[in-house]
Design an enzyme around this catalytic site. Structure first.
Site, mmCIF file in Angstrom:
data_model
loop_
_atom_site.group_PDB
_atom_site.id
_atom_site.type_symbol
_atom_site.label_atom_id
_atom_site.label_comp_id
_atom_site.label_asym_id
_atom_site.label_seq_id
_atom_site.Cartn_x
_atom_site.Cartn_y
_atom_site.Cartn_z
ATOM 1 N N TYR A 79 -30.229 57.293 2.078
ATOM 2 C CA TYR A 79 -31.502 57.633 1.226
ATOM 3 C C TYR A 79 -30.859 58.246 0.144
ATOM 4 C CZ TYR A 79 -35.343 56.168 4.695
ATOM 5 O OH TYR A 79 -35.720 55.638 5.156
ATOM 6 N N HIS A 125 -30.728 54.130 12.718
ATOM 7 C CA HIS A 125 -31.449 53.198 11.428
ATOM 8 C C HIS A 125 -30.243 52.050 11.323
ATOM 9 C CE1 HIS A 125 -32.393 54.260 6.922
ATOM 10 N NE2 HIS A 125 -32.924 53.426 7.254
#
Length: 315
Positions: A47, A131
């Site tokens: 992010y 992830h």
């Protein structure tokens, strides 16, 4: 460890997801989340190439560490990059000073986590997720997951899990490993209940906590209108029509579609938390208000009666 139940803060947006957010706006959003009783915060190196982690760490520093739960992710290791440009191709309005390297090796997992702790300014995180191992299943199961298991046994992390935008591989992790929690994004919503077939029943059976991300399917359920996004692309016409019909049904029952979307996710017994992303204090307060809005049983029944919802959930 237990995940605070209810609403959680998804910190991708304060990593400049799609558009820039100032440090002050990010700080205000996290402060508003704390004010509204939110105690679970999720981030990742992905992010904003680490920007989300840095901002979240700064914002949480003023609060007692034992009073909140924070999760981050491994699988994308950040390396320095030269050459200028931005990261908008990956969805983030930040300078491309780093590049992502897929790495689910044991060494990669440790190095990625160490870098995350440094950015967060913490000596530990409560949850670490693998992830998006979609295209790296073999390495994730063979090396990444055992590395997380070792970190958990050493007390470096409190709980381990996997975060993905699909239900099938998450179901395999729930059934074949000893994960504590999974983060399922976009696969248990008013428009997509694919997680209901196998994943959520398996989680209940195995005692695995479920965190739901993407409750609005990346925008369509938040504000259905021409050009709205669904799964990070322009929404197909038939789904836009369905969402608009749901919105009108919600209006007749005196609620918003956002309130219904959040209530649907959290009602399942496997679900511990629903993550919402907010780039301002006002958005946080709106999400918290919607989450607190009671949704009448008659609304769910009308969705079923009109063919807009094909499940008996919420019961």
């Amino acid at each position: 460890m237990s995940i605070p139940r209810g609403l959680g803060f998804g910190a991708a947006v304060i990593g400049n997801l799609y558009t820039e957010v100032t440090d002050e706006q990010a700080q205000a959003a996290v402060s508003a989340a704390w004010q509204r009783g939110i105690r679970y915060y999720d981030t990742a190196p992905h992010y904003g190439l680490g920007l989300s982690e840095r901002r979240l760490g700064v914002a949480l520093r003023e609060h007692p560490r034992e009073e909140y739960t924070v999760s981050t992710k491994v699988g994308r290791r950040l390396e320095p990059r030269t050459g200028g440009g931005d990261d908008l191709a990956n969805g983030f309005a930040v300078p491309a000073t780093r590049r992502r390297v897929w790495d689910f090796t044991a060494d990669g997992v440790r190095r990625t986590l160490e870098a995350s702790l440094e950015r967060l300014g913490l000596d530990r995180v409560d949850i670490v997720y693998l992830h998006d191992p979609d295209d790296h299943a073999e390495q994730a199961f063979r090396e990444g997951y055992p590395a997380l298991e070792k970190l958990r046994s050493e007390g470096v992390v409190g709980a381990i899990g996997v975060g993905m935008n699909q239900a099938e591989m998450l179901t395999r992790f729930v059934r074949d490993t000893d994960v504590d929690v999974i983060l399922c994004a976009g696969r248990y919503t008013l428009l997509d209940q694919s997680a209901l077939t196998e994943l959520l029943p398996a989680a209940v059976e195995r005692g695995v906590s479920v965190v739901i991300g993407g409750a609005f399917n990346s925008g369509l359920l938040a504000d259905p209108k021409p050009g709205a996004t669904y799964n990070y692309a322009q929404a197909p016409a038939e789904l836009l029509d369905k969402a608009l019909r749901m919105k009108e049904t919600a209006r007749r029952h005196g609620i918003s579609l956002r309130a219904a979307a959040l209530a649907f996710c959290v009602a399942h017994p496997a679900v511990a938390s629903v993550l919402v992303g907010a780039r301002s204090a006002a958005e946080v307060h709106d999400c918290a208000d919607q989450f607190a809005t009671p949704v009448p049983a008659a609304f769910w029944q009308e969705l079923r009666d009109t063919g807009l919802l094909d499940t008996e959930e919420p019961a």
